[in-house]
Design an enzyme around this catalytic site. Structure first.
Site, short mmCIF file in Angstrom:
data_model
loop_
_atom_site.label_atom_id
_atom_site.label_comp_id
_atom_site.label_asym_id
_atom_site.label_seq_id
_atom_site.Cartn_x
_atom_site.Cartn_y
_atom_site.Cartn_z
N GLU A 220 3.10 2.12 -8.01
CA GLU A 220 3.74 2.43 -9.37
C GLU A 220 5.28 2.22 -9.32
O GLU A 220 5.59 2.04 -10.31
CB GLU A 220 3.24 3.93 -9.84
CG GLU A 220 3.73 5.00 -8.95
CD GLU A 220 2.74 5.40 -8.09
OE1 GLU A 220 2.14 4.68 -7.40
OE2 GLU A 220 2.87 6.62 -7.52
N CYS B 48 -2.20 6.92 -2.40
CA CYS B 48 -1.73 7.87 -1.39
C CYS B 48 -2.79 8.75 -1.16
O CYS B 48 -3.72 8.62 -0.46
CB CYS B 48 -0.67 8.30 -1.97
SG CYS B 48 0.33 9.14 -0.63
N HIS C 124 2.95 3.85 -2.76
CA HIS C 124 2.97 3.87 -4.33
C HIS C 124 3.27 2.84 -5.00
O HIS C 124 4.58 2.55 -5.36
CB HIS C 124 3.85 5.35 -4.67
CG HIS C 124 3.55 6.71 -4.15
ND1 HIS C 124 2.58 7.31 -4.98
CD2 HIS C 124 3.57 7.16 -3.02
CE1 HIS C 124 2.32 8.54 -4.18
NE2 HIS C 124 2.75 8.23 -2.97
N1 GLN Z 1 -0.79 14.83 0.39
C1 GLN Z 1 -0.81 13.70 0.92
C2 GLN Z 1 0.05 13.45 2.06
O1 GLN Z 1 1.02 14.13 2.53
C3 GLN Z 1 -0.76 12.68 -0.07
C4 GLN Z 1 0.63 12.43 -0.59
C5 GLN Z 1 0.59 11.82 -1.65
O2 GLN Z 1 -0.33 11.52 -2.51
N2 GLN Z 1 1.88 11.35 -2.14
O3 GLN Z 1 -0.21 12.61 3.17
#
Ligand code: GLN
Length: 561
Positions: free
Chosen positions: A527, A398, A525
């Site tokens: 994970e 992300c 994600h």
């Molecule tokens: N801050 C970034 C976004 O909003 C990444 C978010 C995250 O890593 N969950 O896109």
């Protein structure tokens, strides 16, 4: 439906969630279908707005629910897919009651905690317990309910009252209460003290709930006379006093519970002995014992923002563990506060800067997990650059993927001020931009949340091979910003490849760097869907590559063995 309620007493942080999910594992091992509900008595609607510094990780479900990290434990332990309704909070209950009140559903009545809030809690529990979560049709046999907090908390009172009423209405054979408590050891004599447990059971009974089982946490195994004392004063048979003493790893807890016949006591109480089988925990035993006996390790640098509290990245840590175990390796995670890698730190606290770089250089692979806000971003960019230039395996999740893109644009395309508009709205090269799925004008509900499909652009990429699927993957998301579609052309010409996109082709989901041993960034994600025994393919790729085994693995895999 049969209910197993798990409450906690004496102190918080007893591992109630792990105890409850381990009980679920044992019941599942007896051939029963198990679902779970977590009650969080706080006022927040969900965990989405809570700081990972304070509350640990925000877990994300397939349906986009942002929930307490305990739901992650349930999903991993029971291998189920929960819904956002499986996490009840005071905020959700009050909202549903107040919505009804505004609609006039209460027909002029005074709306009160009892019966309106308590009825709403009971209805919620009874309807959510019926949702199948294990991929099969029809409701589960048993629903494990974990009541967050400690008995006696003001906030949990309406829940306790609702659960008391529920236990009464479903009847004795359908309700089993397990109270998790602490047995401290005091003084030089080292006596195991039962008084705090006695008090918390008394408190529970004063509220109309009598535990059928006690699960006592202690450092050392409970002595027989401690159990007898507990039995006498807490009104619980000795055979129903379970002891969860310290174990080498949490996978031992279901085994510990089985060895104390926890399943027998619960099944007897719930009148399920006739349909249950003896618990089969062979795979668990193997897993727990393999973990204990691992000798070789792999050094992983986790470069993040919330490194003070490891619970902030709980699922990432678990996913690393799953991947490492399947490679017979022990994870050795070195936490690096991203800001310590930055040039400013070299001036202010040179020792911290030197130590952070030493740790990074010592690592066999680098992981930059998700995050929000600009703290540490410059340090993460340095870590991504280091991994890219030195052929060190890298996984960016992300924010970690967005970091790779910014770094590549700066170092390779020469756009020195390339950035995400999250960190610099005025950047001349916005390579990561705000791309909400919903409204652009409201802060609330603008996150892209939950399971979305990623289509592989070519089956000939490492990620597709790792997932063993040439077409697509479904993974969970939680973000607002994305790689700018206008920047893709230049980035790809310069060598970075976007090998996974959403179905519109506008949202970049996976990037790879051909020629590098393993350099992957994912907007999702991975994970959250990793399970013991079924590690997330991306984490597996990172670990295999850290040990120079990735190519051999892919080769073997492709040849169908
Ligand atoms: N801050 C970034 C976004 O909003 C990444 C978010 C995250 O890593 N969950 O896109």
């Amino acid at each position: 439906m049969k209910y197993v309620l798990v409450t906690g007493g004496v102190v918080s942080g007893l591992g109630k969630g792990v105890t409850a999910s381990s009980l679920g594992v044992v019941l599942k091992a007896c051939g029963l279908r198990v679902t779970s509900i977590k009650i969080d008595p706080y006022l927040n609607m969900d965990a989405g707005t809570m700081s990972p510094f304070e509350h640990g990780e925000v877990f994300v479900l397939d349906d986009g629910g942002e929930v307490d990290l305990d739901l992650g434990n349930y999903e991993r332990f029971l291998d189920v897919t929960l819904t956002k309704e499986n996490n009840i909070t005071t905020g959700k209950i009050y909202q549903s009651v107040l919505e009804k009140e505004r609609r006039g559903d209460y027909l002029g009545k005074t709306v009160q905690v009892v019966p309106h809030i308590t009825d709403a809690i009971k209805d919620w529990i009874e309807s959510v317990a019926l949702i199948p979560v294990d991929g099969k049709e029809g409701p589960a046999d048993v629903c494990v309910i974990e009541l967050g907090g400690t008995v006696g908390d003001i906030e949990s009172m309406p829940f306790i009252e609702a659960l008391r009423q529920l236990s009464f209405s479903v009847g004795q054979d359908n309700f089993c209460l397990i109270h998790v408590s602490l047995i401290p050891v005091l003084g030089v004599v080292g006596e195991q003290k039962t008084k705090p447990t006695q008090h918390s059971v008394r408190e529970l009974r004063a509220l109309g709930l009598t535990p059928q089982l006690l699960a006592c946490r202690s450092a050392q195994p409970l002595l027989d006379n401690t159990k007898e004392k507990l039995s006498q004063f807490c009104h619980v048979p000795v055979a129903n006093i379970l002891n969860i003493h310290d174990v080498p790893n949490i996978w031992h807890i279901p085994l510990l519970l089985r060895s104390q016949n926890a399943h027998y006591s619960i099944l007897k109480q719930l009148d399920l002995l006739s349909i249950a089988t003896p618990p089969d925990l062979e795979a668990w035993t193997r897993m727990a014992e393999t973990f204990d006996n691992l000798t070789d390790s792999v050094r992983i640098a986790m470069v993040g923002k919330y490194v003070g509290l490891t619970d902030s990245y709980l699922s990432v840590v678990k996913a690393l563990l799953h991947a490492c175990i399947s490679c017979s390796l022990k994870p050795s995670i070195d936490w690096i506060a991203a800001s310590d890698l930055e040039d400013d730190t070299a001036q202010l606290t040179p020792e911290a800067h030197a130590a952070a770089w030493k740790t990074l250089r010592n690592a066999e692979c680098v992981l930059v997990p998700g995050g929000f806000g600009d703290r540490g971003v410059r340090g993460m960019i340095l870590a991504a650059k280091y991994a890219r230039e030195n052929n060190v395996p890298y996984l960016g999740i992300c924010l970690g993927m967005q970091i790779s893109v910014i770094e590549y644009a700066r170092s390779v395309l020469g756009f020195e001020r390339a950035n995400s508009t999250e960190f610099d709205e005025q950047t001349p090269n916005p390579v990561v931009i705000f791309m909400p799925e919903g409204s652009r004008t409201h802060m609330g509900s603008t996150m892209r949340l939950g399971s979305r499909r990623t289509l592989f652009q070519t089956p000939d990429c490492v990620t597709s091979k790792l997932y063993d699927n040439p077409q697509y993957v479904d993974e969970r998301h939680r973000h607002r910003y994305e790689v700018n579609p206008d920047a893709i052309g230049l980035l790809e010409e310069a060598g970075l490849k976007f090998v996974g996109k959403d179905d519109t082709g506008k949202r970049m989901e996976i990037l790879e760097l051909p020629g590098h041993p393993f350099y992957a960034g994912v907007q999702f994600h991975p994970e959250f869907k990793s399970r013991p025994g079924k590690p997330s393919p991306l984490f597996l790729g990172l670990i295999l590559s850290a040990k120079g085994q990735l190519e051999a693995y892919l080769h073997k895999h492709q040849n169908g063995s």
